[in-house]
Design an enzyme around this catalytic site. Sequence first.
Site, PDB file in Angstrom:
ATOM      1  N   SER A 140      77.242  47.386  51.955  1.00  0.00           N
ATOM      2  CA  SER A 140      76.673  48.300  53.733  1.00  0.00           C
ATOM      3  C   SER A 140      76.506  47.143  54.650  1.00  0.00           C
ATOM      4  O   SER A 140      76.113  45.982  53.736  1.00  0.00           O
ATOM      5  CB  SER A 140      76.360  49.329  52.968  1.00  0.00           C
ATOM      6  OG  SER A 140      75.749  49.836  54.400  1.00  0.00           O
ATOM      7  N   TYR A 153      69.196  54.097  49.413  1.00  0.00           N
ATOM      8  CA  TYR A 153      70.382  53.288  49.689  1.00  0.00           C
ATOM      9  C   TYR A 153      70.635  51.665  50.126  1.00  0.00           C
ATOM     10  O   TYR A 153      71.703  51.487  49.439  1.00  0.00           O
ATOM     11  CB  TYR A 153      70.991  54.463  51.016  1.00  0.00           C
ATOM     12  CG  TYR A 153      72.491  53.472  51.424  1.00  0.00           C
ATOM     13  CD1 TYR A 153      73.482  54.555  50.604  1.00  0.00           C
ATOM     14  CD2 TYR A 153      72.523  52.992  52.445  1.00  0.00           C
ATOM     15  CE1 TYR A 153      74.927  53.829  51.346  1.00  0.00           C
ATOM     16  CE2 TYR A 153      73.845  52.554  53.151  1.00  0.00           C
ATOM     17  CZ  TYR A 153      74.754  52.916  52.220  1.00  0.00           C
ATOM     18  OH  TYR A 153      75.927  52.800  52.536  1.00  0.00           O
TER      19      TYR A 153
END
Length: 247
Positions: A140, A153
């Site tokens: 990401s 995350y």
Amino acid sequence: MAGELDGKVAVITGAGSGMAKASVQAFVREGARVVAADISGGEKDTAAECGAAVLPVHCDVTNEADVEAAMRAAVEEFGKLDAVLNVAGIAEGVMLTDVTMEHYDRTMDIDLRGVLLGMKHGIKVMREAKTGGAIVNWSSIGGLNASMATSVYAAAKAGVISLTKSAAVEHGRHHIRVNALCPGYIKTDGMGAGLDQYPPAADNTPLKRLGQAHEVAEVAAFLCSDRASFVTGAIIPVDGGRSVVIV
């Protein structure tokens, strides 16, 4: 006319929705056969929509036996394994001081452990066959840059980047290519409503719009095709330029 992935066999995790489902659709369009792996049950819907070229398999990516079984299913059903897309993941925003160990474990297990297991068992099958292959991991832009309430995350997604580079170094000699994608703000079933209510997601992206799931899938399809035969260890943002913006 043959597709870019004609004759190839892939395992795609998280295949019940979002970018993984879009990847199944792109791979089938380009001539591949696919094991659609997911824990949700949505993999059956994906298979029903895409036809006989797709085998749905229940798979919890945090469970090593499930992941190994998904890789073996590709060989048992379609005769080989050429590509693995480790897409399954979660994104739950929590400020660092509010992180619980339950949140930490869940995020790390799905977003990092799941990718590690997908690579481990995908590479094992590819090495046994001695035919090489391609792996694409979902990181990401959160693994590249910091943002609010994404500490765990972001750590998991940064870990995916490091795992990808290590695997590329370790297994290039076996003709196995390993790359990672770093999607930006992508409108999916899970994220669409939230992003629509967050104007900066588009405004701070140079292309001034949200990405679509199929746009990420197309890059994955390229990376698994023979056109990308000399691409490995690459970390590729698919984010409309968002990761280069200083806000």
